[in-house]
Design a protein around this motif. Structure first.
Motif, mmCIF file in Angstrom:
data_model
loop_
_atom_site.group_PDB
_atom_site.id
_atom_site.type_symbol
_atom_site.label_atom_id
_atom_site.label_comp_id
_atom_site.label_asym_id
_atom_site.label_seq_id
_atom_site.Cartn_x
_atom_site.Cartn_y
_atom_site.Cartn_z
ATOM 1 N N PRO A 128 0.872 -1.046 0.055
ATOM 2 C CA PRO A 128 -0.012 -0.052 0.101
ATOM 3 C C PRO A 128 0.872 1.233 -0.017
ATOM 4 N N TRP A 129 2.030 0.994 0.595
ATOM 5 C CA TRP A 129 3.022 2.466 0.386
ATOM 6 C C TRP A 129 3.198 2.839 -0.898
ATOM 7 N N SER A 130 3.255 1.963 -1.999
ATOM 8 C CA SER A 130 3.278 2.161 -3.308
ATOM 9 C C SER A 130 2.636 3.334 -3.868
ATOM 10 N N ILE A 131 1.531 3.701 -3.099
ATOM 11 C CA ILE A 131 0.606 4.947 -3.833
ATOM 12 C C ILE A 131 1.707 6.095 -3.591
ATOM 13 N N GLY A 132 2.249 6.397 -2.295
ATOM 14 C CA GLY A 132 2.747 7.536 -2.356
ATOM 15 C C GLY A 132 4.041 7.336 -3.048
#
Length: 96
Positions: A18-22
């Protein structure tokens, strides 16, 4: 088709990490900065070239040199020059 594959890969990456959105948002912001910088640079180069062409075109429109006496053709650009001249004002080459 390629866009659909890209969207599916992005969705998979978001589900797995989910951190890949940033990371995607930061990459888009950086890409935007480069795009704006490239556009500004292209505009500045266009303005400089336009000004340069305006002034060089103005210089070419000057009155041609009056030639008295014998004449000859420049061996490089075939412009008419005085026979006693050793260099052509049109192309800048030495005519000896």
């Amino acid at each position: 088709m390629q866009l659909a594959i890209l969207i599916v890969l992005i969705l998979i990456a978001v589900v797995i990490a989910p951190w890949s959105i940033g990371v995607v948002i930061a990459a888009a912001a950086i890409y935007g900065v480069y795009l704006v910088a490239a556009t500004v640079l292209a505009g500045v180069v266009f303005i400089i070239v336009a000004i340069w062409m305006f002034f060089t075109q103005k210089a070419k429109c000057e009155k041609p040199e009056e030639i008295h006496g014998e004449r000859k053709a420049c061996k490089y650009c075939q412009a008419e020059i005085a026979a006693s001249t050793t260099y052509c004002k049109n192309c800048g080459q030495a005519n000896t």
